[in-house]
Enzyme design. Structure first.
Site, PDB file in Angstrom:
ATOM      1  N   SER A  97       0.806  -1.002  -0.089  1.00 33.86           N
ATOM      2  CA  SER A  97      -0.037   0.004   0.037  1.00 33.86           C
ATOM      3  C   SER A  97       1.067   1.287   0.058  1.00 33.86           C
ATOM      4  O   SER A  97       1.541   1.619  -0.743  1.00 33.86           O
ATOM      5  CB  SER A  97      -1.051  -0.178   1.109  1.00 33.86           C
ATOM      6  OG  SER A  97      -1.959   0.932   0.953  1.00 33.86           O
ATOM      7  N   ASN A 121      -0.695  -4.846  -3.471  1.00 35.44           N
ATOM      8  CA  ASN A 121      -1.716  -3.838  -2.986  1.00 35.44           C
ATOM      9  C   ASN A 121      -1.315  -2.339  -3.488  1.00 35.44           C
ATOM     10  O   ASN A 121      -1.626  -1.552  -2.606  1.00 35.44           O
ATOM     11  CB  ASN A 121      -2.274  -3.937  -1.870  1.00 35.44           C
ATOM     12  CG  ASN A 121      -2.732  -5.371  -1.575  1.00 35.44           C
ATOM     13  OD1 ASN A 121      -1.945  -6.082  -1.113  1.00 35.44           O
ATOM     14  ND2 ASN A 121      -4.053  -5.638  -1.904  1.00 35.44           N
ATOM     15  N   HIS A 242      -7.640  -5.978   0.416  1.00 33.61           N
ATOM     16  CA  HIS A 242      -6.383  -5.380   0.676  1.00 33.61           C
ATOM     17  C   HIS A 242      -5.179  -5.741   1.700  1.00 33.61           C
ATOM     18  O   HIS A 242      -4.070  -5.613   1.380  1.00 33.61           O
ATOM     19  CB  HIS A 242      -6.811  -3.834   1.208  1.00 33.61           C
ATOM     20  CG  HIS A 242      -5.740  -2.735   1.110  1.00 33.61           C
ATOM     21  ND1 HIS A 242      -5.240  -2.473   0.061  1.00 33.61           N
ATOM     22  CD2 HIS A 242      -4.978  -2.058   2.082  1.00 33.61           C
ATOM     23  CE1 HIS A 242      -4.343  -1.498   0.032  1.00 33.61           C
ATOM     24  NE2 HIS A 242      -4.107  -1.368   1.427  1.00 33.61           N
TER      25      HIS A 242
END
Length: 263
Positions: A97, A121, A242
């Site tokens: 992320s 992700n 996620h």
């Protein structure tokens, strides 16, 4: 109860864990609101073959915060200084992320420091609706009045709410320092296009992994980055969202192991 892993600290205030003595080094960078503990399954399984280093982002866990309102490039600069201090050689970098954005930044700006890069992700050129939503969330967090656990409904499916992964991520979100969280989230919200053009110039093996249920770090984003990279590969884990490294650790670890064997 949240179990804290042991850490070392650099002279510049970055807190990190080091485990294993393999022939190559793997550096793990987590996402906004998380900390080293979010990489537990990867640390446990990969440290038998690699020297694994996991680092707390600035203002997260036990790492000191950056000053002011840092943009993504300042987080990348912080990470470069961290690598110079603890690595001493080209490393493999895997980011999740926000960590994925930092990983793209380090391979774009200091490619000689990176053997291989993996974005888990990762976000890439958000659409208008997604950008509006993430910017609104950044403002909410910056105000100091926000729901810490709101991301859980996006990051996990309903049938995962009773899992250890869900409990861990909930505890990490509740424990995060609000100021460090707000600073990193602001950089995350505006950072998806900063290094987006780098991939055609990146020559190292590049992995782009996500879950097919991740509506923010989408399969289209992963495949677009993989297609743009010279040696890119997209991996999509079906049935996950996620926090796929925690909800599907065996599948993610297999993908990382394959990537780490790519010459």
């Amino acid at each position: 109860m949240l179990q804290t892993l042991p850490r070392c600290k650099t002279s510049s205030g970055a807190a990190y864990l080091e485990r294993g003595e393999g022939r190559e080094t793997l550096v793990l960078i987590h996402g906004v609101g998380m900390r080293i503990e979010a990489w537990q399954p990867q640390i446990d399984q990969l440290a038998d073959r690699f020297r694994v280093i996991a680092v707390d982002l600035p203002g997260h866990g036990f790492s000191e915060a950056l000053e002011g309102a840092p943009g993504l490039s300042l987080y990348v600069g912080w990470f470069r200084r961290f690598l110079e201090e603890v690595a001493g050689e080209p490393v493999n970098v895997a980011g999740h992320s926000m960590g994925a954005l930092i990983a793209s930044g380090i391979v774009a700006t200091a490619p000689a420091m990176v053997r291989r890069v993996a974005l888990l992700n990762g976000v890439h050129r958000r659409g208008t609706d997604a950008r509006t939503a993430v910017e609104a969330r950044a403002r909410e967090i910056g105000s100091g009045a926000f729901d810490r656990v709101a991301p859980l409904s996006r990051w996990f499916s309903a049938d995962e709410e009773s899992t250890e992964a869900y409990a861990l991520v909930r505890d990490l979100l509740q424990a995060v320092d609000p100021a460090g969280y707000a600073a990193a989230y602001a950089a995350f919200a505006s950072g998806d296009a900063v290094y987006a053009d780098c991939w055609p110039q990146i020559e190292c093996p590049s992995l782009f992994l996500t879950g097919d249920g991740d509506l923010n770090s989408t399969t289209v984003m992963a495949r677009d980055m993989a297609a743009a990279a010279r040696r890119g590969r997209a991996v999509v884990i079906e049935g996950h969202r996620h926090m796929v490294n925690l909800t599907a650790p065996n599948a993610v670890n297999r993908a990382l192991a394959d990537w780490l064997e790519t010459s």
